[in-house]
Design an enzyme around this catalytic site. Structure first.
Site: not given
Ligand code: LMG
Ligand code: NDP
Ligand code: PMR
Length: 401
Positions: A96, A99, A276
């Site tokens: 958090a 972004g 990813y």
């Protein structure tokens, strides 16, 4: 129908097989800037937010000394006129500090209905980020969590339990992306960093916190795992090389350590962008496996989402400068897939908390009018056998089996 076609228009580059707009209609008209909250939530916001805050603050001393199992009931009738009031919910958001995670934390905290636990690897960065985003003191707590270390995940769970707060919603949002890395790097436990952080760290976290979620008496308990379009090969974005592909998972089974096993799930040569995308496939498969194993028994909502292309976040920090320069305008003007951090934060906040998005096992997306719809996952990202295998291999790797 109108919504459906809008979604197809907005996703001119995306090969949607199907785009149901079940929950979408209720948002299209009721939402300001596609805001995450439905009308009735907004309507009682001003009065109840302050009340919720007061009640929570008054109670928090006592709650701290209690165990989660004995925390105040979610609904009480102590309010004037015997009206039912919902206690403030407690949501944990990983990553958090920037972004999407930060925007989501802000969107939830602002309602006054949620206390946000910002689970971050960099404590100071997270505190500063919350302050500069204008989050009210008292609406959040920063707690340390490094998903690239299984010890840290276990420690986070212990500290969270010691805080005495109930766990009503868990949002697995944090991620790393290493598009330019030539060689793999590894987590504290020796797993390739992207899959180790994005998938295995969250896998252990959510498995451990299932007990806490189950103890919560909040009316709508949720576990949300952020997915992405680029892991879905039924879209154009998912066909930009290198494509996600878990193969037979021999690398994952071997521990992704790059020594006696490949650092890649499919056993191939290291590619940071593929790692990813593979990790996002694992995230989406894990959500579905949770749904199959736990939804009926616990009533917990499990969901994933693609929030839109938030081309300006820290996710692209390791990409080459030319990419970082061109990617936002490319997404804004060519693919039209761009969304701002604020807008994406409202979308994730919606999936985490909106009373109308309670359906479990769903991968949410949004159309051009910012209306949500249940999107279709790629064949691999919805393969039940792969989901089970990812689950079983992962639980061995993180020491749960
Ligand atoms: C991989 O390369 C790397 O290998 C890997 O290491 C990692 O970094 C990874 O994701 C990160 O990227 C991926 C990239 C390399 O490959 C591609 O992008 C292949 C493209 C495949 C073709 C897609 C279909 C094309 C359809 C085009 C429709 C687009 C709109 C057209 C309108 C154009 C008007 C101007 O990329 C390259 O090596 C070169 C890529 C060249 C592709 C050209 C496509 C034209 C797009 C125009 C975009 C404008 C500029 C914005 C660019 C920012 C985003 C990439
Ligand atoms: P950011 O880089 O801005 O945010 C990622 C967050 O994850 C940061 O807070 C970062 O912490 C945190 N993080 C990274 N590694 C760890 C770790 N080991 N332990 C704890 N936290 C960690 O990226 P985004 O906001 O874009 O990404 C958020 C999510 O959205 C990701 O799941 C991503 O896959 C997803 N997503 C993003 C899209 C986009 O277009 N940007 C599109 C689709 C999905 P720190 O601040 O310390 O670096
Ligand atoms: Mg993609 C509809 C078209 C679309 C969308 C929605 C995205 C999202 N991208 C689209 C198209 C294209 N991209 C095309 C046509 C190209 C070739 C030029 C392209 C390229 C591209 C690159 C090189 N795109 C990228 C990269 C990245 O490095 C990003 C990535 O894959 O990260 C894993 C990325 C992304 N494109 C997206 C989204 C959302 C991303 C980023 C992150 C993510 O999935 O989480």
């Amino acid at each position: 129908m109108a919504l459906q076609s809008a979604s197809l228009v907005s996703s001119a580059f995306i090969v949607h097989k199907e785009g149901k707009s079940s929950a979408a209609a209720s948002f299209k008209d009721s939402s300001l800037f596609g805001v995450s909250l439905s009308d009735h939530v907004k309507a009682d916001f001003t009065s109840s937010a302050l009340r919720c805050k007061r009640e929570f603050n008054a109670r928090i001393g006592a709650v701290r000394a209690q165990t989660t199992a004995t925390a105040s009931p979610a609904v009480n009738r102590s309010a004037p006129e015997g009206k039912k009031t919902l206690r403030q919910g407690c949501v944990v958001v990983t990553g958090a500090s920037s972004g999407l995670g930060l925007a989501t934390a802000k969107a939830l905290a602002e309602t006054g209905k949620w206390h946000v636990i910002m689970a971050c690897r960099d404590f100071l960065k997270a505190e500063r980020a919350a302050k500069s985003a204008g989050m009210a003191k008292g609406s959040y707590t920063v707690m340390h969590l490094d998903l690239a270390s299984l010890d840290s995940v276990r420690q986070f769970v212990e500290s969270f339990r010691r805080s005495g707060r109930p766990l009503d919603v868990l949002v697995c949002n944090a991620a790393v992306y290493q598009p330019t890395a030539k060689e793999p790097t590894f987590t504290a436990d020796g797993f390739e960093l992207s899959v180790g952080t994005n998938h295995l760290g969250h896998f252990l976290l959510s498995r451990l916190l299932m007990d806490d979620l189950q103890k919560s008496d909040y009316p709508s308990k949720r576990l949300i795992i952020v997915g992405s379009i680029t892991g879905n090969t039924n879209t154009l974005a998912g066909n930009v090389p290198p494509k996600a592909n878990l193969g037979d998972m021999r690398g994952l089974a071997g521990g992704l350590n790059g020594l006696n096993s490949s650092a890649m799930i499919d056993g191939g040569d290291f590619d940071g962008a593929k790692a990813y995308k593979d990790s996002k496939v694992c995230n989406m498969l894990t959500m579905q496996e949770f749904h199959r194993r736990y939804h009926e028994e616990t009533g917990i909502t499990f969901a994933s989402l693609y929030p839109g292309c938030i081309a300006t976040t820290g996710l692209f920090r390791e990409h080459i400068p030319l990419f970082r320069l061109l990617f936002p305008p490319f997404q804004k003007y060519i693919t039209k897939g761009y969304v701002s951090e604020d807008e994406a934060g409202k979308r994730l906040a919606q999936v985490a908390a909106d009373p109308s998005l309670t359906k479990s096992g769903v991968y949410w997306s949004w159309n051009k009018d910012s209306a949500s719809f249940e999107n279709q996952l790629s064949q691999e990202a919805s393969d039940a056998d792969k989901a089970r295998k990812v689950w079983e291999v992962s639980e061995k790797l993180v020491g749960l089996a």
